[in-house]
Design a protein around this motif. Structure first.
Motif, PDB file in Angstrom:
ATOM      1  N   CYS A  48       0.849  -1.202   0.000  1.00 40.89           N
ATOM      2  CA  CYS A  48       0.000   0.000   0.000  1.00 40.89           C
ATOM      3  C   CYS A  48       0.880   1.246   0.000  1.00 40.89           C
ATOM      4  O   CYS A  48       1.866   1.326   0.726  1.00 40.89           O
ATOM      5  CB  CYS A  48      -0.905  -0.005   1.224  1.00 40.89           C
ATOM      6  N   LYS A  50      -0.553   4.337   0.543  1.00 38.84           N
ATOM      7  CA  LYS A  50      -1.349   5.292   1.318  1.00 38.84           C
ATOM      8  C   LYS A  50      -1.887   6.441   0.460  1.00 38.84           C
ATOM      9  O   LYS A  50      -1.894   7.583   0.873  1.00 38.84           O
ATOM     10  CB  LYS A  50      -0.538   5.867   2.478  1.00 38.84           C
ATOM     11  N   ILE A  65      -6.798   4.686   7.328  1.00 41.96           N
ATOM     12  CA  ILE A  65      -5.336   4.627   7.419  1.00 41.96           C
ATOM     13  C   ILE A  65      -4.939   5.530   8.573  1.00 41.96           C
ATOM     14  O   ILE A  65      -5.216   6.729   8.561  1.00 41.96           O
ATOM     15  CB  ILE A  65      -4.663   5.063   6.108  1.00 41.96           C
ATOM     16  N   PHE A  70      -3.045   0.196   8.174  1.00 41.69           N
ATOM     17  CA  PHE A  70      -4.155   0.153   7.226  1.00 41.69           C
ATOM     18  C   PHE A  70      -5.217  -0.706   7.885  1.00 41.69           C
ATOM     19  O   PHE A  70      -5.017  -1.895   8.094  1.00 41.69           O
ATOM     20  CB  PHE A  70      -3.680  -0.469   5.908  1.00 41.69           C
ATOM     21  N   ILE A 114       1.760  -1.169   7.176  1.00 40.67           N
ATOM     22  CA  ILE A 114       2.164  -0.749   5.829  1.00 40.67           C
ATOM     23  C   ILE A 114       3.677  -0.851   5.652  1.00 40.67           C
ATOM     24  O   ILE A 114       4.170  -1.248   4.607  1.00 40.67           O
ATOM     25  CB  ILE A 114       1.656   0.678   5.546  1.00 40.67           C
TER      26      ILE A 114
END
Length: 124
Positions: A48, A50, A65, A70, A114
């Protein structure tokens, strides 16, 4: 009297008619039904960036988030697949895992780290 005998024979005829047919049900959990390739089960997050697209397209607000976490709240998730479909990095995929039953309501919150790209338990 004859009416009761008639309906009993009709019922027995139905039973004998289905006696030699292939069964419709499965012996779950020993035998599990294959879910199709378009099935949307438990979401999985990998790599990810973000960007926040998934948060904007989620109709129930199940995705958040926070710092480097996450978080997907499966109590709110309707498994629509919007997060997976609109993710530009293909970081979210919908798995075929449909067995999400649990005894604890806290287990229905997925937390992905993450930085480490792994799922972990949430600390309360």
């Amino acid at each position: 009297m004859f009416k009761n005998i008639k309906y009993t024979l009709i019922g027995l005829l139905t039973v004998f008619k289905h006696l030699f047919k292939k069964p419709v049900t499965l012996e779950y959990p020993e035998k599990k039904k294959f879910s199709g390739e378009n099935f949307r089960g438990k979401p999985i997050v990998k790599n990810c960036l973000k960007c926040g697209t998934c948060i904007r397209v989620c109709p129930t607000g199940a995705i958040k988030i926070h710092e480097n976490k996450f978080i997907i709240d499966l109590k709110k998730c309707i498994f629509c697949g919007n997060c997976s479909y609109y993710c530009s990095q293909n970081a979210i995929i919908m798995s075929s895992n449909y067995e999400l039953a649990t005894n604890s309501i806290d287990d229905l919150k997925l937390v992905y780290d993450i930085d480490k790209n792994e799922e972990r338990e949430e600390e309360n």
